[in-house]
Design an enzyme around this catalytic site. Structure first.
Site, mmCIF file in Angstrom:
data_model
loop_
_atom_site.group_PDB
_atom_site.id
_atom_site.type_symbol
_atom_site.label_atom_id
_atom_site.label_comp_id
_atom_site.label_asym_id
_atom_site.label_seq_id
_atom_site.Cartn_x
_atom_site.Cartn_y
_atom_site.Cartn_z
ATOM 1 N N ASP A 187 0.922 -1.662 0.026
ATOM 2 C CA ASP A 187 0.016 -0.090 -0.175
ATOM 3 C C ASP A 187 0.933 0.994 0.023
ATOM 4 O OD1 ASP A 187 -1.992 1.901 0.532
ATOM 5 O OD2 ASP A 187 -2.855 0.739 2.133
ATOM 6 N N LEU A 188 1.271 1.807 -1.179
ATOM 7 C CA LEU A 188 1.933 3.483 -1.627
ATOM 8 C C LEU A 188 1.233 4.364 0.113
ATOM 9 C CD1 LEU A 188 2.578 3.242 -4.648
ATOM 10 C CD2 LEU A 188 4.223 3.186 -2.964
ATOM 11 N N ASP A 212 -4.244 1.123 -26.749
ATOM 12 C CA ASP A 212 -3.839 1.144 -25.271
ATOM 13 C C ASP A 212 -3.046 -0.198 -25.769
ATOM 14 O OD1 ASP A 212 -6.090 1.970 -23.736
ATOM 15 O OD2 ASP A 212 -7.154 -0.288 -23.550
ATOM 16 N N HIS A 242 -9.757 6.805 -22.356
ATOM 17 C CA HIS A 242 -9.980 5.593 -22.095
ATOM 18 C C HIS A 242 -9.340 5.738 -23.371
ATOM 19 C CE1 HIS A 242 -11.029 3.284 -18.277
ATOM 20 N NE2 HIS A 242 -11.559 4.033 -18.386
#
Length: 383
Positions: free
Chosen positions: A70-71, A166, A136
């Site tokens: 968990d940054l 992508d 996106h």
């Protein structure tokens, strides 16, 4: 269909990569590096990424290993920086500024490891008016102009899944970029650097040839009106009597002649060289294909240079004799999947490991990378 072996090598053997987990082009680029033999450690976060699929089936995480960090928690960034100190490449796909706020931005990472290649994967890029906006694949290729080329002239553009944006405009450009930067970092006097890969840039770059044709007057800025976008009747797809499709592409005269003969076009074949008669030719080609099944037409064109192939589904493709002979698809852990590409004569690549499960490899990585603080990851960190 072949079953892979477990040869632990490839042309990137010895290259270490840290991937900060995300979705879309970043994970695919990291998979490419892993397929080529790099040791990719994916830093997964508690709860997983949005739009994530069951980790057991996420093939873009094959050949990788995972730690769960968990940054945002105390010590999270420090543990990532321990990995960075021993890495050659880092890949992240956050919006601009997010990595910096988490304490793992390029300045901090390059201070810890001056030869690090820091790969940044976004849709809009690290600067510009839209850099901070969400988006996106569909929006990026729309703005770059590439989406406008795909589909029928009087209908909405056809969506090419997320392959064009992508993966082609994003992942492939990021991969080329970080490998080029790695080459520079390893030259005498070379240093690490930041690679800014943006889907909008890459998808625009893919259309370089088309822009040249447009400037020369050889391409109309209207989809479905050109040689390669469906405007040409001998470069497209046609429905067969059973609802299947055949892909047709005999652009050269000698291939077209063979195509016309095998299809039985007769006098209509002469319309090839007269664009004014292309609607007539298209109708004749469609009528001929409608008289037989896909399997029957496949048999007619098999073994010829007529440049015709059946349009196969995702489930059908692995069983095609040519793809089976080349082991284009492989099976690993019960999952059929595309094999690593391209191929190497001396350092062959392979699917060595199934999709990495979040956090499953922490102890192994702590030992291999000599990062003992990874083992202090708490149960709370693991979510």
């Amino acid at each position: 269909m072949a079953t892979t072996g477990h040869a632990p090598y490839g042309p990137l053997t010895g290259v270490r990569v840290v991937e900060l987990a995300g979705i879309g082009p970043g994970p695919f680029a990291a998979m490419l590096l892993a397929d080529l033999g790099a040791d990719v450690v994916r830093v997964d976060r508690p709860g997983g990424p949005g739009l994530g699929i069951d980790p057991a089936y996420d093939l873009t995480n094959r050949n990788k290993r995972s730690v769960l960090l968990d940054l945002k928690a105390e010590g999270g960034a420090a543990r990532v920086l321990d990995l960075v100190a021993r890495a050659d490449i880092l890949i992240e796909g956050y919006r601009p500024g997010v990595a910096e706020r988490l304490g793992v931005g390029p300045g901090t990472c390059l201070e810890r490891n001056p030869r690090l290649v820091y790969g940044r994967m976004t849709g809009w890029g690290q600067d510009g008016p839209l850099a901070d906006r969400a988006g996106h694949d569909i929006a990026y290729i729309a703005l770059s102009g590439t989406l406008s080329m795909i589909g029928e002239p009087d209908e909405p553009p056809t969506l090419p899944a997320n392959l064009l944006g992508d993966y082609a405009g994003g992942s492939l450009y990021l991969t080329v970029g970080v490998l080029a930067a790695l080459q520079y970092a390893r030259t005498p006097g070379g240093t690490g650097q930041v690679v800014d890969a943006a889907v909008v840039d890459g998808s625009a770059h893919l259309a370089t040839m088309i822009h040249g044709m447009l400037a020369a007057g050889g391409w109309q800025d209207r989809r479905g009106s050109n040689l390669l976008d469906g405007g040409c009747p001998f470069y497209g797809c046609y429905e067969t009597s059973d609802g299947g499709y055949m892909a047709v592409g005999p652009l050269e005269a000698r291939f077209y002649e063979e195509f016309a003969t095998l299809l039985g076009l007769g006098e209509a074949a002469a319309a090839r060289d007269d664009p004014g008669r292309w609607p007539e030719l298209r109708g004749a080609v469609a009528e001929r294909f409608s008289t037989r099944t896909r399997a029957e037409w496949t048999g007619v064109f098999e073994g010829t240079d007529a440049c015709v192939a059946p349009v196969l589904s995702l489930r059908e493709a692995p069983d095609h004799p040519h793809l089976a002979a080349r082991a284009t698809f492989v099976e690993h852990g019960g999952l059929t999947q595309p094999a690593p590409a391209p191929r190497f004569s001396v350092t062959p690549s392979a699917v060595r490991r199934g999709p990495a499960r979040p956090g499953a490899d922490t102890d192994e990585i702590a030992t291999d990378w000599d990062v003992p603080r990874l083992r202090t990851t708490t149960t709370a960190d693991a979510g």
